[in-house]
Design a protein around this motif. Structure first.
Motif, PDB file in Angstrom:
ATOM      1  N   ARG A 204      13.198 -11.698  30.485  1.00 22.92           N
ATOM      2  CA  ARG A 204      12.854 -12.907  30.837  1.00 22.92           C
ATOM      3  C   ARG A 204      11.682 -13.624  30.164  1.00 22.92           C
ATOM      4  O   ARG A 204      11.276 -14.624  29.858  1.00 22.92           O
ATOM      5  CB  ARG A 204      12.577 -13.187  32.261  1.00 22.92           C
TER       6      ARG A 204
ATOM      7  N   PRO B 176      16.452 -21.393  37.045  1.00 23.06           N
ATOM      8  CA  PRO B 176      17.765 -20.546  37.458  1.00 23.06           C
ATOM      9  C   PRO B 176      18.991 -21.248  37.183  1.00 23.06           C
ATOM     10  O   PRO B 176      20.213 -20.979  36.929  1.00 23.06           O
ATOM     11  CB  PRO B 176      17.530 -20.172  38.567  1.00 23.06           C
TER      12      PRO B 176
ATOM     13  N   ASP C  37       4.683 -15.167  35.832  1.00 24.02           N
ATOM     14  CA  ASP C  37       5.971 -14.763  36.796  1.00 24.02           C
ATOM     15  C   ASP C  37       7.028 -14.903  35.852  1.00 24.02           C
ATOM     16  O   ASP C  37       7.577 -16.177  35.668  1.00 24.02           O
ATOM     17  CB  ASP C  37       5.834 -15.606  37.897  1.00 24.02           C
TER      18      ASP C  37
ATOM     19  N   TYR D 191       9.986 -14.620  36.763  1.00 27.64           N
ATOM     20  CA  TYR D 191      11.104 -15.098  37.335  1.00 27.64           C
ATOM     21  C   TYR D 191      10.912 -16.788  37.882  1.00 27.64           C
ATOM     22  O   TYR D 191      11.983 -17.383  37.897  1.00 27.64           O
ATOM     23  CB  TYR D 191      11.194 -14.350  38.668  1.00 27.64           C
TER      24      TYR D 191
ATOM     25  N   SER E 146      16.217  -8.727  32.798  1.00 28.01           N
ATOM     26  CA  SER E 146      15.208  -8.275  33.500  1.00 28.01           C
ATOM     27  C   SER E 146      14.062  -8.789  33.332  1.00 28.01           C
ATOM     28  O   SER E 146      13.886  -9.968  32.756  1.00 28.01           O
ATOM     29  CB  SER E 146      14.874  -6.670  32.745  1.00 28.01           C
ATOM     30  N   GLY E 147      12.771  -8.407  34.140  1.00 30.29           N
ATOM     31  CA  GLY E 147      11.627  -9.078  33.927  1.00 30.29           C
ATOM     32  C   GLY E 147      11.191  -9.020  32.423  1.00 30.29           C
ATOM     33  O   GLY E 147      10.714 -10.391  32.082  1.00 30.29           O
TER      34      GLY E 147
ATOM     35  N   GLN F 187       6.903 -25.123  40.607  1.00 34.08           N
ATOM     36  CA  GLN F 187       7.170 -23.821  39.780  1.00 34.08           C
ATOM     37  C   GLN F 187       6.994 -23.733  38.377  1.00 34.08           C
ATOM     38  O   GLN F 187       6.765 -24.988  38.095  1.00 34.08           O
ATOM     39  CB  GLN F 187       8.979 -24.044  39.869  1.00 34.08           C
TER      40      GLN F 187
ATOM     41  N   PRO G 229      19.507 -16.927  33.600  1.00 32.05           N
ATOM     42  CA  PRO G 229      18.187 -16.228  33.674  1.00 32.05           C
ATOM     43  C   PRO G 229      18.196 -14.848  34.737  1.00 32.05           C
ATOM     44  O   PRO G 229      17.842 -13.918  34.318  1.00 32.05           O
ATOM     45  CB  PRO G 229      17.084 -16.993  34.165  1.00 32.05           C
ATOM     46  N   HIS G 230      19.131 -15.107  35.715  1.00 29.90           N
ATOM     47  CA  HIS G 230      19.210 -14.018  36.634  1.00 29.90           C
ATOM     48  C   HIS G 230      19.960 -13.010  35.979  1.00 29.90           C
ATOM     49  O   HIS G 230      19.803 -11.836  36.679  1.00 29.90           O
ATOM     50  CB  HIS G 230      19.935 -14.442  38.043  1.00 29.90           C
TER      51      HIS G 230
END
Lengths: 373, 294
Positions: free
Chosen positions: A202, A149, A142, A144, A198-199, B182, A194-195
């Motif tokens: 990342r 963050p 993932d 994300y 894009s995926g 996480q 990171p935000h």
């Protein structure tokens, strides 16, 4: 534990090291010497023997006691040679990711041995374990959840260097930009969070972090599964380029058979915590011998209506790892199952050099390859 | 984590309050209303030494029981003391006690919550203790502790902290347990990071939103509970006027001079309402999933 060269600080110097390692490990096509059997001369980079992980389920308000155990990984053995990519495929929940994390010592195995570069690393602790972590890294599924963050990209990618020590602050800024460059991101973006990415970007950041301390072995845990198909291809290509440049070995965990076929040299198929078949990619995709991979490959949609499937499809559900069936764990869904399968666990045995199958009837299961292959 | 590692990083505050969140907060009506209410009260209380017309304890027998008027906007009490001064100074003490409770919650709630959430072995024992403390009604427990320790400001702060720290620890434990799983925490571990670095660098910074929300509610409940304790005579010494003490003193004259209880009551209500609105706004913006039940 001896002070072996690979575990000493900075095992692989930068720059030309990649090509030197490449020369040491022949390209996949002609690589016969890393097949099973010849491992006695040069030990494989990674060897796993009898790896087992049972997660206890505890209950009780005050005194907890174990009421059941999830047999996530049960007696799994495999090797990964230098510069090689071993694909690990299987359905969700079959223990692929647990295997990856066990190998990296992120979770403790219930039983089994992990040999890295010929050295037993199963019981390493403290500073020795930290030194080992330099050589083994992980890329997550993932994009994300894999990046903190609250940190900037620079802080994220150089974290392994910070933790491992030995790099000055000035060098870290340079390292961060070099890593960004390696994974194809603008070096100027190191100050972002990171935000802002894009995926796919990342995922590149996650890869940059994984290669920061120049590891030799990387577990790609469903590293492209969460990405769009077009981005998947870019990330797979990036992983392959980095493998060539840096002489990396991969354990590539995925459920997408096409991606695994593209990137892997050899493929291991997992079912309910067991390895059921290990073979080089060509053999596994054209002539699998275990009924489970046969059925998996038959389940791949075929583009042409006249190419009818000749093999039985999978029926039923994966049994719970809380209570796996006795004998062969696949027998309830297997079309070949006989009495012996219900009582006796089939061992993973060599059918041919480099081709191991865990099925009582492996000799019988040959025949025309599935249409989809 | 080395000292060199700590230096040269962006400031802690910059790291905790990212720009977009602040902008979204200022667009949240509940937050802005709460900020205005609480901010007004806090500023007035802070400025009490300079803006109160008289010493809060200065008696003037000639002016006993004056109704609110131009000269005495909040009236005077049975000893002729100006209620404007007393409410302003009372606010200082009430807010000070609330702030102490919040700080103790921030420290002990975070330490205990992080320990319980991160170290599985500590979770059981710590949470059973928290369960035991939370099994008592909050005010009853505070009364018991305050009665045992004898009335003083420190007593009130300790009693209220014992009541609210377990609740704060619970909130933090829950978010630590979420963040602990996480992937970026796993990545840090895979890089060789130790528990300290993982907790302080990865887990706690990502648990700040629910903590801030929780602390805003603790502030409100602390002020309210302080009033209850003072009203029951378990608070600070009666010469120091806190809002709760003002209400307790005015109680005897509630039929003849209702303003003695109404004015500090309204002050408490305004402050608590402001803090609750503030907390609701913070929760909506920072952490929509969180429902605090302090």
């Amino acid at each position: 534990m001896s002070a072996r060269a690979p575990l000493s600080p900075n095992p692989s110097p930068p720059g030309g090291e990649g090509s030197a390692l490449d020369a040491a490990s022949p390209p996949p096509a002609g690589g016969r010497d890393r097949e099973r059997g010849s491992t006695a001369t040069t030990p494989p980079l990674l060897e796993v023997r009898g790896l087992t992980k049972h997660f206890p389920i505890r209950a009780g308000a005050i005194v907890e006691r174990e009421v059941a155990r999830v047999r996530a990984v049960d007696d799994v053995s495999f090797t990964v040679a230098r510069g090689e990519t071993l694909g690990l495929v299987g359905e969700s929940g079959c223990g692929k990711s647990t295997t990856g994390r066990l190998v990296l010592r992120l979770i403790e195995p219930t039983a089994g041995t992990i040999l890295f570069d010929g050295e037993d690393v199963t019981g390493l602790e403290g500073a020795a374990l930290r030194r080992l972590r330099r050589s083994m890294q992980i890329v997550f599924q993932d994009p994300y959840g894999a990046l903190n963050p609250r940190m900037t990209v620079e802080e994220i990618v150089v974290e392994p260097l910070v933790v491992q020590g030995g790099t000055t602050r000035a060098d870290m800024g340079r390292e961060a930009r070099r890593l960004m460059d390696l994974v194809g991101l603008p070096a100027a973006h190191v100050t972002r969070h990171p935000h802002e990415f894009s995926g796919g970007q990342r995922q590149r950041i996650g890869i940059a972090r994984a290669i920061a301390c120049r590891p030799r072995f990387v577990v790609c845990d469903e590293a492209v599964s969460a990405l769009d198909v077009s981005v998947q291809a870019q990330i797979v290509n990036l992983l392959q380029d980095l493998q060539k440049e840096l002489g990396l070995s991969y354990l590539f965990i995925a459920h997408d058979l096409a991606v695994v076929r593209h990137i892997s040299d050899r493929v291991a198929v997992m079912y309910l915590g067991n390895l059921v078949e290990v073979a080089d990619k060509r053999t596994l995709y054209t002539a699998p011998r275990h009924p489970y991979p046969q059925a998996l490959l038959a389940a791949v949609p075929v583009a042409h209506p006249r190419l009818r499937r000749t093999r039985p499809r999978l029926t039923g559900e994966v049994p719970s790892p809380l209570d796996p069936p006795p004998g062969c764990r696949f027998h309830r869904r297997c079309s070949l199952a006989e009495d012996v399968c219900r009582t006796e666990v089939p061992a993973l045995r060599d059918l041919a050099p480099g081709h191991a199958v865990a099925c009582h009837f492996a000799e019988r299961t040959g025949g025309p390859p599935p249409a989809a292959a | 984590m080395s000292a060199a590692d700590l230096a040269g990083r962006p400031g802690l505050l910059a790291r905790l309050t990212p720009g977009p969140a602040v902008r979204r907060l200022l667009r949240n009506r509940a937050f802005v209303a709460g900020l205005l209410l609480f901010g007004t009260v806090a500023i007035l209380a802070l400025l009490a030494p300079w803006i109160s017309p008289t010493d809060p304890n200065r008696m003037a027998v000639r002016f006993r029981f004056r109704e609110p008027s131009w000269d005495f906007p909040f009236g005077t009490d049975n000893l002729g003391r100006n209620m404007v001064s007393r409410v302003l100074w009372g606010g200082r003490l009430s807010l000070e006690i609330g702030l102490w409770v919040v700080m103790l919650n921030a420290v002990f709630g975070v330490v205990l919550g992080a320990a319980a959430g991160y170290f599985r072995r500590l979770d059981g024992p710590l949470m059973r203790i928290a369960d035991a403390l939370m099994a008592f009604p909050a005010v009853l427990l505070a009364i018991g502790i305050a009665a045992a320790l004898g009335p003083s400001v420190a007593t009130v702060v300790i009693a209220l902290s014992v009541v609210y720290v377990p609740r704060t620890a619970r909130v933090l434990r829950a978010s630590v347990m979420v963040v602990r799983e996480q992937d970026y925490v796993q990545a840090a571990r895979a890089a060789g990071a130790g528990d300290g670095r993982i907790l302080f660098r990865h887990i706690l910074p990502n648990c700040m939103a629910p903590l801030i929300v929780q602390l805003s509610f603790v502030f409100a409940y602390a002020i309210l509970s302080e009033a209850v304790l003072s009203f029951l005579g378990l608070g600070a010494a009666p010469t120091t006027p806190s809002w709760g003490i003002l209400i307790a003193e005015g109680r005897s004259y509630i039929r003849e001079a209702a303003w003695l209880t109404v004015v500090p009551g309204v002050a408490i209500a305004t402050t608590v309402l402001g803090l609750n609105l503030l907390g609701d706004g913070l929760r909506d913006v920072l952490d929509p999933r969180l429902k605090v039940d302090a």
